[in-house]
Design a protein around this motif. Structure first.
Motif, PDB file in Angstrom:
ATOM      1  N   GLU A 184       0.807  -1.225   0.000  1.00  0.00           N
ATOM      2  CA  GLU A 184       0.000   0.000   0.000  1.00  0.00           C
ATOM      3  C   GLU A 184       0.838   1.272   0.000  1.00  0.00           C
ATOM      4  O   GLU A 184       0.395   2.310  -0.492  1.00  0.00           O
ATOM      5  N   LEU A 185       2.053   1.189   0.543  1.00  0.00           N
ATOM      6  CA  LEU A 185       2.896   2.376   0.675  1.00  0.00           C
ATOM      7  C   LEU A 185       4.335   2.054   0.307  1.00  0.00           C
ATOM      8  O   LEU A 185       4.824   0.947   0.557  1.00  0.00           O
ATOM      9  N   VAL A 186       5.013   3.032  -0.262  1.00  0.00           N
ATOM     10  CA  VAL A 186       6.432   2.914  -0.590  1.00  0.00           C
ATOM     11  C   VAL A 186       7.168   4.129  -0.026  1.00  0.00           C
ATOM     12  O   VAL A 186       6.696   5.261  -0.170  1.00  0.00           O
ATOM     13  N   ILE A 187       8.303   3.896   0.603  1.00  0.00           N
ATOM     14  CA  ILE A 187       9.147   4.998   1.074  1.00  0.00           C
ATOM     15  C   ILE A 187      10.319   5.146   0.111  1.00  0.00           C
ATOM     16  O   ILE A 187      10.958   4.157  -0.265  1.00  0.00           O
ATOM     17  N   GLY A 188      10.587   6.381  -0.298  1.00  0.00           N
ATOM     18  CA  GLY A 188      11.722   6.641  -1.173  1.00  0.00           C
ATOM     19  C   GLY A 188      12.185   8.077  -1.017  1.00  0.00           C
ATOM     20  O   GLY A 188      11.484   8.908  -0.427  1.00  0.00           O
ATOM     21  N   PHE A 189      13.367   8.371  -1.535  1.00  0.00           N
ATOM     22  CA  PHE A 189      13.888   9.723  -1.424  1.00  0.00           C
ATOM     23  C   PHE A 189      13.124  10.670  -2.340  1.00  0.00           C
ATOM     24  O   PHE A 189      12.756  10.323  -3.469  1.00  0.00           O
ATOM     25  N   GLU A 190      12.885  11.858  -1.839  1.00  0.00           N
ATOM     26  CA  GLU A 190      12.038  12.827  -2.527  1.00  0.00           C
ATOM     27  C   GLU A 190      12.546  13.160  -3.934  1.00  0.00           C
ATOM     28  O   GLU A 190      11.762  13.267  -4.878  1.00  0.00           O
ATOM     29  N   HIS A 191      13.853  13.317  -4.069  1.00  0.00           N
ATOM     30  CA  HIS A 191      14.416  13.704  -5.368  1.00  0.00           C
ATOM     31  C   HIS A 191      14.090  12.650  -6.426  1.00  0.00           C
ATOM     32  O   HIS A 191      13.593  12.976  -7.511  1.00  0.00           O
ATOM     33  N   GLU A 192      14.353  11.384  -6.119  1.00  0.00           N
ATOM     34  CA  GLU A 192      14.064  10.334  -7.093  1.00  0.00           C
ATOM     35  C   GLU A 192      12.564  10.188  -7.303  1.00  0.00           C
ATOM     36  O   GLU A 192      12.107   9.880  -8.411  1.00  0.00           O
ATOM     37  N   GLY A 193      11.778  10.407  -6.246  1.00  0.00           N
ATOM     38  CA  GLY A 193      10.330  10.296  -6.372  1.00  0.00           C
ATOM     39  C   GLY A 193       9.770  11.245  -7.420  1.00  0.00           C
ATOM     40  O   GLY A 193       8.875  10.878  -8.194  1.00  0.00           O
ATOM     41  N   LYS A 194      10.293  12.464  -7.452  1.00  0.00           N
ATOM     42  CA  LYS A 194       9.821  13.437  -8.442  1.00  0.00           C
ATOM     43  C   LYS A 194      10.125  12.974  -9.868  1.00  0.00           C
ATOM     44  O   LYS A 194       9.339  13.196 -10.789  1.00  0.00           O
ATOM     45  N   ILE A 195      11.262  12.306 -10.025  1.00  0.00           N
ATOM     46  CA  ILE A 195      11.629  11.782 -11.342  1.00  0.00           C
ATOM     47  C   ILE A 195      10.702  10.634 -11.733  1.00  0.00           C
ATOM     48  O   ILE A 195      10.162  10.595 -12.850  1.00  0.00           O
ATOM     49  N   ARG A 196      10.489   9.716 -10.794  1.00  0.00           N
ATOM     50  CA  ARG A 196       9.669   8.531 -11.089  1.00  0.00           C
ATOM     51  C   ARG A 196       8.210   8.884 -11.369  1.00  0.00           C
ATOM     52  O   ARG A 196       7.567   8.258 -12.215  1.00  0.00           O
ATOM     53  N   MET A 197       7.681   9.865 -10.673  1.00  0.00           N
ATOM     54  CA  MET A 197       6.270  10.212 -10.838  1.00  0.00           C
ATOM     55  C   MET A 197       5.960  10.784 -12.221  1.00  0.00           C
ATOM     56  O   MET A 197       4.807  10.901 -12.608  1.00  0.00           O
ATOM     57  N   GLU A 198       6.990  11.130 -12.981  1.00  0.00           N
ATOM     58  CA  GLU A 198       6.792  11.619 -14.342  1.00  0.00           C
ATOM     59  C   GLU A 198       6.899  10.502 -15.374  1.00  0.00           C
ATOM     60  O   GLU A 198       6.623  10.714 -16.556  1.00  0.00           O
ATOM     61  N   GLU A 199       7.298   9.297 -14.919  1.00  0.00           N
ATOM     62  CA  GLU A 199       7.434   8.183 -15.852  1.00  0.00           C
ATOM     63  C   GLU A 199       6.059   7.606 -16.193  1.00  0.00           C
ATOM     64  O   GLU A 199       5.151   7.605 -15.352  1.00  0.00           O
ATOM     65  N   PRO A 200       5.870   7.116 -17.434  1.00  0.00           N
ATOM     66  CA  PRO A 200       4.545   6.668 -17.895  1.00  0.00           C
ATOM     67  C   PRO A 200       3.871   5.643 -16.990  1.00  0.00           C
ATOM     68  O   PRO A 200       2.654   5.701 -16.791  1.00  0.00           O
ATOM     69  N   GLU A 201       4.649   4.724 -16.413  1.00  0.00           N
ATOM     70  CA  GLU A 201       4.034   3.675 -15.595  1.00  0.00           C
ATOM     71  C   GLU A 201       3.528   4.177 -14.252  1.00  0.00           C
ATOM     72  O   GLU A 201       2.774   3.486 -13.570  1.00  0.00           O
ATOM     73  N   PHE A 202       3.925   5.405 -13.877  1.00  0.00           N
ATOM     74  CA  PHE A 202       3.499   5.946 -12.585  1.00  0.00           C
ATOM     75  C   PHE A 202       2.730   7.264 -12.685  1.00  0.00           C
ATOM     76  O   PHE A 202       2.006   7.633 -11.749  1.00  0.00           O
ATOM     77  N   ALA A 203       2.889   7.979 -13.771  1.00  0.00           N
ATOM     78  CA  ALA A 203       2.264   9.306 -13.921  1.00  0.00           C
ATOM     79  C   ALA A 203       0.751   9.226 -13.740  1.00  0.00           C
ATOM     80  O   ALA A 203       0.069   8.431 -14.387  1.00  0.00           O
TER      81      ALA A 203
END
Length: 258
Positions: A184-203
């Protein structure tokens, strides 16, 4: 006096000098994770932490060698003294058992000598009821996911008595597991999170919760064995790291790293 007799005292004296300095002239072996942690560390290129350590070491006339490996293996090698240092280690109770840190006073690390600071964030699927309010989790049944080897996350989750799963190597793969319904939840570093949230599989599918999970400093920590043998050298390197962090040359060198 024969040549042989005259040479013996010189050889003995040189040996004494070498016992105190020759080891310090060897490259400092530094372990880093075998997966990327942008923008800080990369196994195949230099991140901001590697650039910082290289520049600080060069100022001290030292050589460094970065060695990617599994985080658990890194901790084992530092504990055994077969690896000299870890590039970016959290100041945790477990790590303090086997690693030396730049200290401000007993029990408190000197954050001015850290290689950097990072904020971690909790991510969830949009519409999920799973939550983190800054002090506790709710509606978590499958456990909190995070990348293997982060002692800061591990110790905090244990203190909170929250089930977690750190069997997956990267933040990206944990996000994929969450999308697939395996957490249900994932912890990750904020900088990488911003990058990943723009990727098609997560956007458009995931969101970051507003309250950070951790805000921690990370340090170039040394095996206690190495520090005991080279305390003056290590102290000087930590001081150089503190100065280099605000050096315009360093700030220019890390522009664009992500």
């Amino acid at each position: 006096m024969s040549t042989r007799l005259g040479f013996a005292p010189l050889l003995a004296f040189a040996t004494l000098l070498c016992s105190g300095t020759c080891l310090a002239a060897e490259p400092i072996t530094i372990c880093i994770g075998n997966t990327a942690s942008p923008p800080f560390l990369f196994p195949s290129k230099d991140g901001t932490v590697q650039v910082l350590i290289r520049m600080a070491a060069e100022q001290q006339g030292l050589q460094v060698k970065f060695q990617p490996m599994l985080p658990a293996k890194c901790a084992e090698e530092i504990r055994a003294g077969t690896i000299n240092s870890g590039a970016a280690m959290g100041f945790t109770a477990v790590n303090q058992e086997f690693a030396a840190y730049p200290m401000k006073k007993p029990g408190e690390a000197d954050t001015s000598k850290a290689v950097g600071a990072a904020r971690s964030v909790v991510y969830r699927m949009k519409g999920s009821k799973a939550d983190w309010n800054g002090s506790s989790f709710s509606d978590v049944k499958l456990g909190v996911l995070f990348a293997k080897g982060n002692s800061v996350f591990t110790e905090k989750l244990k203190a909170l008595k929250v089930p977690f799963n750190d069997e997956t190597a990267t933040f990206q793969k944990n996000l994929l597991k969450m999308v697939a319904g395996q957490g249900e939840l994932v912890i990750g570093f904020e900088h990488e999170g911003k990058i990943r949230m723009e990727e098609p599989e997560f956007a458009g599918k995931i969101e970051a919760l507003p309250v950070p999970f951790t805000e921690a400093h990370y340090f170039m920590a040394f095996s206690k064995k190495y520090y005991e043998a080279h305390a003056a050298q290590v102290d000087a390197l930590w001081a150089a790291i503190a100065k280099t962090r605000s050096n315009p040359a360093y700030l220019s060198a890390i522009k664009g790293i992500q």
